[in-house]
Design a protein around this motif. Structure first.
Motif, PDB file in Angstrom:
ATOM      1  N   THR A 119     -27.321 -14.979 -64.387  1.00  0.00           N
ATOM      2  CA  THR A 119     -28.234 -14.505 -65.429  1.00  0.00           C
ATOM      3  C   THR A 119     -27.451 -13.808 -66.539  1.00  0.00           C
TER       4      THR A 119
ATOM      5  N   LEU B 175     -28.942 -18.316 -66.961  1.00  0.00           N
ATOM      6  CA  LEU B 175     -30.393 -18.143 -66.869  1.00  0.00           C
ATOM      7  C   LEU B 175     -30.783 -16.845 -67.558  1.00  0.00           C
TER       8      LEU B 175
ATOM      9  N   GLY C 254     -33.205 -14.792 -67.212  1.00  0.00           N
ATOM     10  CA  GLY C 254     -34.248 -14.627 -66.199  1.00  0.00           C
ATOM     11  C   GLY C 254     -35.248 -13.556 -66.597  1.00  0.00           C
ATOM     12  N   ASP C 255     -36.460 -13.698 -66.038  1.00  0.00           N
ATOM     13  CA  ASP C 255     -37.421 -12.613 -66.288  1.00  0.00           C
ATOM     14  C   ASP C 255     -37.073 -11.397 -65.428  1.00  0.00           C
ATOM     15  N   SER C 256     -35.979 -11.504 -64.632  1.00  0.00           N
ATOM     16  CA  SER C 256     -35.420 -10.333 -63.960  1.00  0.00           C
ATOM     17  C   SER C 256     -34.953  -9.318 -65.005  1.00  0.00           C
TER      18      SER C 256
ATOM     19  N   ASP D  81     -36.563 -18.206 -68.558  1.00  0.00           N
ATOM     20  CA  ASP D  81     -37.767 -18.054 -67.740  1.00  0.00           C
ATOM     21  C   ASP D  81     -39.006 -17.923 -68.608  1.00  0.00           C
TER      22      ASP D  81
ATOM     23  N   LYS E 128     -37.750 -22.420 -67.467  1.00  0.00           N
ATOM     24  CA  LYS E 128     -37.971 -22.403 -66.012  1.00  0.00           C
ATOM     25  C   LYS E 128     -39.327 -21.763 -65.741  1.00  0.00           C
TER      26      LYS E 128
ATOM     27  N   HIS F 135     -39.081 -23.528 -59.633  1.00  0.00           N
ATOM     28  CA  HIS F 135     -38.648 -22.360 -58.850  1.00  0.00           C
ATOM     29  C   HIS F 135     -39.621 -22.204 -57.680  1.00  0.00           C
TER      30      HIS F 135
ATOM     31  N   VAL G 115     -34.878 -24.121 -58.536  1.00  0.00           N
ATOM     32  CA  VAL G 115     -34.341 -22.930 -57.871  1.00  0.00           C
ATOM     33  C   VAL G 115     -35.066 -22.759 -56.543  1.00  0.00           C
TER      34      VAL G 115
ATOM     35  N   GLU H 252     -35.469 -19.852 -53.806  1.00  0.00           N
ATOM     36  CA  GLU H 252     -35.133 -18.437 -53.626  1.00  0.00           C
ATOM     37  C   GLU H 252     -35.563 -17.938 -52.251  1.00  0.00           C
TER      38      GLU H 252
ATOM     39  N   ILE I 218     -30.654 -19.170 -54.161  1.00  0.00           N
ATOM     40  CA  ILE I 218     -30.344 -17.726 -54.156  1.00  0.00           C
ATOM     41  C   ILE I 218     -30.916 -17.224 -52.835  1.00  0.00           C
TER      42      ILE I 218
ATOM     43  N   VAL J 142     -27.184 -19.302 -57.671  1.00  0.00           N
ATOM     44  CA  VAL J 142     -27.455 -18.382 -58.776  1.00  0.00           C
ATOM     45  C   VAL J 142     -27.496 -16.949 -58.248  1.00  0.00           C
TER      46      VAL J 142
ATOM     47  N   VAL K 285     -28.097 -12.710 -59.869  1.00  0.00           N
ATOM     48  CA  VAL K 285     -28.362 -11.850 -61.029  1.00  0.00           C
ATOM     49  C   VAL K 285     -27.045 -11.138 -61.358  1.00  0.00           C
TER      50      VAL K 285
END
Ligand code: KIV
Length: 273
Positions: free
Chosen positions: A31, A50, A52-54, A92, A122, A146, A189, A191, A212, A222, A224
Motif C-alpha cells: 500500500t 494499492l 488502500g482504504d486502510s 480501493d 478494487k 477482494h 485479493v 485476505e 494477505i 500484499v 500494508v
C-alpha cells in the motif's frame, strides 16, 4: 535482484500481471497513500501499489475503513500517481460508493480514474457486487476483487478473525472467486483465509490471486506498508512480517532532534547563513 520477467518492464499492466501469474513469478504489492512513499516503492520496483482504504486507519486514525470518502481516496490516489512511473496503481473504492447501485459504482470508478489517473479500482465482495463489476468494466476500467476478510463488512462479521474456516463458507468463497473471474476481474485479493483454501482458489481460477494472511500458494502477496515497516506498532497479526522498525527509529531520531534544539546544539555554525 534476480532477472524476473517483471524486471524488464517499464510499466506494469494487467497483461504483465497475468503473464507473471502464468509463468509462476510471484507478484509483490504494497500500500501507499502519499507521493513520497509511492516514489520509494516505485524506485524499489514494487509490482503493484494499492491505494488502500486502510488509509482510513493508518493515515486518518479511524477504527474501521468505513468513514473514508471518495474525495479522500482520490486525494491519496492522485498523490501516489504523481510519483509512479512503473508500478500498476490500484485504488480501493470506499464503503458506500459501489454496493447496491451499479450506476453509482460506475460513477465512483470513473471519478477515481479521471481525477487520479490510476490504473484500476478494487472493491470488496462476491456475487452481490457482480452487477457493479459489469458496469465498471463496461467503461474499460480494470477491476480487482477482494474476498475473505473484507474490512468494509466488519459490522456484519463483528470480528477481524480468520474467514472461511468451515466448509460451507469455503465453498461460498470458491464460488465467489469463480464468479469474479467470470465477470472479468483481472485479479483477486484473498485476505485472512486458511492457506489450503487460498491454494484451492488459486488453482481453480486463471487470474492472479494476491494474498494477505493467506499462505504462500497465491500468485502474489500484499501488506500494508506502515505495518511491514513497523510504523504501526500495536498491530501484529501472525501473518505480518516486519521488515523494519521505522517506528522506533523515528522516535529515536525525533528525541535526538528535541535534545539538540533544547541544548542549542542545532543548528551549528555550519548549518546557518
Ligand atoms: O485497504 C487495504 O490496505 C487492503 C489490503 C489490506 C489488501 O485492502
Amino acid at each position: 535482484m534476480a532477472d524476473y520477467l517483471s524486471s524488464n518492464v517499464n510499466k506494469v499492466t494487467t497483461n504483465v500481471l497475468q503473464r507473471m501469474r502464468n509463468e509462476g513469478e510471484k507478484i509483490a504489492m504494497l500500500t501507499a497513500y502519499d507521493y513520497s512513499t509511492a516514489k520509494l516503492l516505485d524506485l524499489a520496483k514494487i509490482d503493484i501499489i494499492l491505494v488502500g482504504d486502510s488509509a482510513a486507519n493508518v493515515m486518518a486514525g479511524y477504527k474501521t475503513t468505513l468513514p473514508i470518502t471518495l474525495d479522500n481516496m482520490i486525494y491519496h490516489a492522485s498523490s501516489v500517481v504523481r510519483a509512479v512511473e512503473r508500478a500498476f496503481v490500484v485504488v480501493d473504492m470506499p464503503f458506500g460508493t459501489y454496493q447496491g447501485n451499479s450506476k453509482e459504482a460506475l460513477h465512483s470508478a470513473i471519478r477515481i480514474m479521471k481525477e487520479s489517473g490510476a490504473d484500476a479500482v478494487k472493491l470488496e465482495g462476491g456475487e452481490e457486487v457482480s452487477e457493479s463489476i459489469d458496469r465498471i468494466l463496461s467503461a474499460g476500467i480494470p477491476v480487482m476483487g477482494h474476498l475473505g476478510l473484507t474490512p468494509q463488512s466488519i459490522n456484519k462479521f463483528g470480528t477481524y478473525a480468520v474467514r472461511a474456516t468451515d466448509e460451507k463458507e469455503a465453498e461460498k468463497l470458491l464460488h465467489d472467486a469463480q464468479i469474479l473471474e467470470k465477470h472479468g476481474c483481472f485479479a483477486l485479493v484473498l485476505e485472512k483465509i486458511p492457506a489450503d483454501l487460498a491454494k484451492r482458489v488459486t488453482e481453480a481460477i486463471n487470474i492472479p490471486t494476491i494474498g494477505i494472511g493467506a499462505g504462500h500458494d497465491t500468485s502474489g502477496q500484499v501488506l500494508v506498508f506502515h505495518d511491514m515497516m513497523g510504523i504501526t506498532q500495536q498491530f501484529s497479526p501472525r501473518f505480518l512480517r516486519r521488515y523494519s522498525n521505522l517506528g522506533e527509529e523515528i522516535i529515536t531520531a525525533v528525541s535526538n532532534y528535541i535534545h539538540d534544539v533544547k541544548a542549542v546544539d542545532f543548528p551549528n555554525e555550519k548549518e546557518q547563513y
